[in-house]
Write an enzyme that holds these catalytic residues in place. Structure first.
Site: not given
Length: 471
Positions: A282, A285, A368, A391
């Site tokens: 994470e 990311w 979005w 998104w």
């Protein structure tokens, strides 16, 4: 004197700009500066919660800097356009011979910093830009052809390989400085609790949920890596569990750094395979999305990473549907609970961020960008790069995005990640009289006062798939 400009790096440990400035000062004095930019915050959709949290952490930083002999000044401007002149004026007033800052990676911040560098260069004052927000700066994690990665998995493999080779560690806090008194009657500024600006409909900071300061951040980090990180991969998708680190607001404001997070995990781990932990993934990311903003600047302008996909989509732009989503009144309990959590706390569990984003883009077929702005207006951990990337991923128009045919079923997501309905019953208390999956069933939920579904799931899914498949 050396001038250190604090932005989203509100810490004294592992702060390359501060460390370098103190090292270069050699006892000649260091001054810190932070900037208040209300109109710019509004144009960037910064939530009141994040701004208030940032100010609270800036107050904590001011105390730590004072203990180091470093005063903090505030520069008030309306927008980034006014900053170069104001900063230069302060630097010249104090006879500063160097400005130090940690780089930010969004386009507007990059342009702002280039303008600051240009003005300081005209005045013959060097500017030192360092990297404190990332483990590896953009351009350091590249493929075999020297090009930026467009897909996450190979990026993460190279990132981990570089980390194993270089093993970057956090910088210590700088030593106490023997700063001379501020000239011309200047004194350290009082940092306000709040700043009025255009966004009045967002969430506000709740100190009991998100206590400010590096001590709070490190306590939260220590608790996570010593107690919960081993179960992170198994627990992180269940919103009723305390399975995540909840460090995102502190990372967003730079109260704690990624290198500090990794160092704490390494120190707490008995196994040498800690770098393979899902929590590290994470963090990678987060870095991936920042690298993308630098390598593909059109993303900063709200352009999709994959325009060939978005060109097939016909966004419906339905104010009624969008308002129901914003208010958590769609009639789908798992979606509504996530939105109620966001409205009440300024934060939402990551699994719910994916569920609510997929629902808005794939089932309500709303642009979005509308959802991304709404999130930024309310999130205490609002982070342009991660929010934009998330998104675009949900809408299948981003880098390494979910395939267009991956449309989250609210019922299936509820069955997998909240089977007892504990999460939805917490945020939608009228559901408490129901049991288990009844709490997620729109028909049962309607009987206890929840709204009827605003769409027919099967029909909405079929229409969305047909839209994505258009040639």
């Amino acid at each position: 004197m050396k001038l250190v400009w604090f932005r989203n790096d509100l810490r004294i440990v592992d702060n390359p700009a501060l460390f370098r400035a103190c090292d270069d000062a050699a006892g000649q004095g260091v001054l810190a500066v932070a900037t208040i930019c209300p109109s710019q915050w509004a144009s960037h959709d910064e939530s009141p919660a994040k701004v208030e949290f940032w100010l609270a952490n800036l107050r904590d930083l001011q105390q730590q800097l004072t203990a180091l002999g470093i005063p903090l000044k505030l520069v008030h401007v309306d927008s980034f356009a006014d900053l170069p002149g104001k900063l230069l004026s302060l630097a010249e007033q104090l006879h500063c011979d160097g400005l130090y800052l940690n780089r930010e990676y969004c386009l507007n911040e990059n342009l702002r910093d280039k303008q600051v560098v240009a003005r300081f260069r005209e005045a013959d004052i060097p500017v030192y830009g360092l990297h404190g927000d990332l483990v590896f700066a953009p351009g350091k994690v590249m493929n075999g052809q020297g090009l930026p990665f467009r897909v996450f998995t190979p990026f993460s493999k190279v990132w981990r390989s570089l980390f194993t080779e270089q093993h970057p560690v956090p910088l210590p806090a700088p030593p106490v400085q023997s700063s001379p008194p501020l000239p011309n009657g200047l004194v350290a500024d009082v940092i306000p609790d709040r700043v009025d600006y255009a966004i009045n409909n967002g969430s506000h900071w709740i100190p009991s949920l998100w206590p400010a300061g590096t001590e709070s951040a490190h306590t939260r980090l220590t608790d996570f890596v010593s107690i919960r990180v081993e179960d992170y991969a198994a627990d992180r998708d269940f919103p009723s569990l305390d399975g995540t680190s909840t460090l995102s607001p502190y990372l967003s404001c730079g109260v704690i750094s990624p290198r500090q997070c990794l160092a704490a995990l390494a120190a707490a781990s008995e196994s040498t395979s800690w770098l393979d932990n899902q929590w590290v993934t994470e963090i990678i990311w987060r870095e991936f999305y920042r690298h993308l903003l630098m390598h593909f600047p059109d993303m900063n302008r709200w352009q999709p990473f994959r325009p060939e996909v978005e060109s097939r989509i016909r966004w419906l732009d339905d104010d009624r549907l969008f308002a129901a989503w914003c208010q958590g009144e769609t009639g789908f309990p798992i979606v509504d609970a996530g939105m109620k959590q966001l409205l009440a706390t300024g934060w939402m569990h990551n699994r719910l961020r994916m569920i609510t984003a997929s629902f808005l883009t794939k089932l309500l077929r709303q642009d979005w960008r509308k959802g991304a702005c709404f999130f930024m207006n309310h999130l205490i951990d609002g982070d342009f790069a991660s929010n934009l990337g998330g998104w675009q991923w949900s809408a299948s128009v981003g880098a390494d995005a979910a395939p267009y045919f991956r449309i989250f079923s609210p019922m299936r997501q509820a069955e997998r990640f909240d089977p007892k309905g504990d999460y939805v019953a917490h945020w939608l208390p009228e559901l408490k009289e129901l049991k288990g999956m009844q709490r997620h069933d729109p028909a049962f939920a309607a009987k206890v006062g929840r709204p009827a579904p605003i769409i027919d799931y099967s029909k909405a899914r079929a229409a969305s798939l047909a839209d994505y498949q258009r040639q």
